[in-house]
Design a protein around this motif. Structure first.
Motif, mmCIF file in Angstrom:
data_model
loop_
_atom_site.group_PDB
_atom_site.id
_atom_site.type_symbol
_atom_site.label_atom_id
_atom_site.label_comp_id
_atom_site.label_asym_id
_atom_site.label_seq_id
_atom_site.Cartn_x
_atom_site.Cartn_y
_atom_site.Cartn_z
ATOM 1 N N ASP A 131 0.844 -1.193 0.000
ATOM 2 C CA ASP A 131 0.000 0.000 0.000
ATOM 3 C C ASP A 131 0.879 1.243 0.000
ATOM 4 O O ASP A 131 2.051 1.187 0.379
ATOM 5 C CB ASP A 131 -0.898 0.002 1.256
ATOM 6 N N ARG A 132 0.276 2.332 -0.448
ATOM 7 C CA ARG A 132 0.945 3.633 -0.359
ATOM 8 C C ARG A 132 0.026 4.536 0.420
ATOM 9 O O ARG A 132 -1.150 4.690 0.068
ATOM 10 C CB ARG A 132 1.160 4.221 -1.756
ATOM 11 N N LEU A 133 0.535 5.118 1.491
ATOM 12 C CA LEU A 133 -0.302 5.982 2.325
ATOM 13 C C LEU A 133 0.147 7.427 2.182
ATOM 14 O O LEU A 133 1.342 7.719 2.297
ATOM 15 C CB LEU A 133 -0.193 5.560 3.794
ATOM 16 N N GLN A 136 -4.075 12.116 2.022
ATOM 17 C CA GLN A 136 -5.499 11.864 1.753
ATOM 18 C C GLN A 136 -5.997 10.602 2.457
ATOM 19 O O GLN A 136 -7.196 10.382 2.586
ATOM 20 C CB GLN A 136 -5.747 11.750 0.243
ATOM 21 N N ASP A 137 -5.048 9.758 2.903
ATOM 22 C CA ASP A 137 -5.431 8.549 3.641
ATOM 23 C C ASP A 137 -5.331 8.776 5.151
ATOM 24 O O ASP A 137 -5.345 7.831 5.935
ATOM 25 C CB ASP A 137 -4.515 7.386 3.246
#
Lengths: 262, 190
Positions: A131-133, A136-137
């Motif tokens: 995942d890439r955080l 916006q997350d």
């Protein structure tokens, strides 16, 4: 006998014709260069110009393609990340994209967590992207460093303070404890040299060469000036061409009108 | 000598013809410049979907049982191993990315009881194919469901010049429906 002012005018027009012709001849070379390189640039991706790199060492030396002298590196439990701007490696794998800063690397039980100021990238131990955080997350912005808390939770430090992640790293809460922080390490010279060579071998795509040729930058500032000159010639040609065409058109109309009236 | 140039109206029209290429270029440039942009922040899309009170984000892990079908839909391996989503009362919201030609198109999906309730282009980064952001295109997906073959149960009209963007959004809509079906199945499991 021709009227002197008409003669003068005709001479002027003739000289414009001559200039138009010779400048056209000179500009033709540049038009060919601009058109062919422009066509190639238009089909940049489909021709794979962004993925083919110049590896000829002489050309790279001539164009002064040199990697950065220093690299940022973080290491944790046998894993290493190295940033040679703008390329970033995690162990032996180069990550997609361009990077300008890296702020830490942490290995948890089942993940590798790589931090840049604006993003956390989570990888499996085998190196697959999980995942890439980003902000916006819910990720707090401007990460300065990352670490592991006593409980083995990921913690980050930002200008707004320290935050601790939940298990899934979806929620962050303010935190004031201490952590085992990821710190920058020196990179072994042989490893640095190896990565610098890899950097050099993908620093210059054929697309970039064609773009430099298109703009003249391949030959430095002088090349840009030459292409500027070519552009001015083309502007002159367009204006002189339009002017001559307009003159002929007006004259033809006049002729037609005269013939019509007579 | 006074030069009198008498040009008829039709002559004026034809003499202005040379302006046409410039006008066409200007129009093309205008279209491309305005094509790229953030049309709605993903966070705002989630907020709006749940009237300002979104549930907590959850994770769908793309396990070995899910990945092959996701790959079949996308035509390539999914970029990440987990996907965030928000769900409440049989509705779910997904923010998904897929490359059109060169750049990812970020699209928001609301799925309600196995049917698409809303599709919205949130971030468009390509220089062409921006027409997919118009409701006239995205509204075609409303109430679309998934067939057993992982296709949409209706035809979506394409847009000439935006084939790759249309394909990307269509793939993502099928993916959102597939992911929704999985979380529904997981919820129904005893």
């Amino acid at each position: 006998m021709t009227h002197p002012s008409r003669h003068k005018r005709r001479k002027k027009w003739h000289s414009l014709y001559v200039w138009h012709r010779y400048i056209g001849l000179t500009a033709a070379l540049f038009v060919l260069l601009l058109a062919t390189t422009g066509l190639a640039l238009n089909h940049y991706t489909s021709l794979g110009l962004d993925k083919r790199f110049v590896t000829n060492q002489w050309l790279l030396d001539t164009l002064e393609i040199r990697p950065p002298d220093t690299a940022s590196s973080y290491q944790h439990q046998g894993h290493q990340t190295v940033l040679l701007e703008p390329l970033l490696w995690l162990d032996n794998r180069q990550l997609a994209g361009e990077y300008h800063s890296v702020t830490g690397l942490i290995r948890t039980d089942d993940m590798l967590i790589l931090a840049t100021p604006g993003e956390l990238q989570l990888f499996s131990i085998q190196g697959e992207l999980i995942d890439r955080l980003r902000s916006q997350d819910g990720l707090p912005n401007a990460i300065r460093r990352i670490g592991l808390s006593d409980q083995g939770r990921l913690v980050i430090e930002t200008p707004l303070g320290r935050f601790k992640a939940d298990r899934d790293m979806l929620k962050w809460q303010g935190w004031s404890g201490e952590a085992a922080w990821s710190t920058a390490v020196d990179i072994d010279p042989p490893r640095l040299q190896q990565l610098q060579q890899r950097w050099r071998n993908q620093a210059l795509s054929w697309g970039k060469i064609i773009l430099k040729l298109h703009t003249g930058r391949l030959f430095g500032n002088k090349g840009v000036l030459v292409m500027d000159g070519a552009a001015i010639l083309l502007v002159f040609l367009s204006i002189s061409g339009l002017w001559l065409w307009l003159r002929i058109m007006i004259r033809q109309r006049k002729h037609r009108k005269h013939r019509h009236h007579s | 000598m006074k030069a009198v140039i008498n040009i008829h109206t039709s002559d004026v029209g034809s003499s202005l013809l040379w302006l046409l290429p410039f006008v066409i270029l200007a129009l093309l440039f205008y279209g491309n410049v305005w094509a790229r942009g953030v049309y709605q922040e993903p966070d705002a899309f989630v907020q709006e979907a749940f009237d300002g009170k979104p549930p907590e984000a959850r994770l769908l892990w793309l396990t070995s049982g899910i990945r092959p079908k996701a790959k079949q839909i996308l035509g390539h391996e999914p970029a990440t191993r987990r996907v965030r989503y928000w769900t409440s009362n049989g509705r779910s919201v997904w923010i998904l990315d897929e490359i059109g030609k060169d750049q990812p198109i970020t699209t928001g999906f609301i799925v309600n009881q196995g049917k698409l309730e809303k599709v919205k282009i949130l971030v468009f980064r390509e220089s062409r194919g921006y027409e997919v952001r118009y409701p006239s295109f995205t509204d075609q997906f409303n109430q679309a469901g998934l067939t057993n073959n992982m296709g949409l149960d209706r035809n979506i009209d394409g847009i000439s010049g935006a084939t790759l963007s249309v394909r990307a959004v269509s793939k993502l809509s099928r993916l959102a429906l597939y992911y929704h079906a999985i979380i529904q199945k997981n919820n129904d499991a005893p």
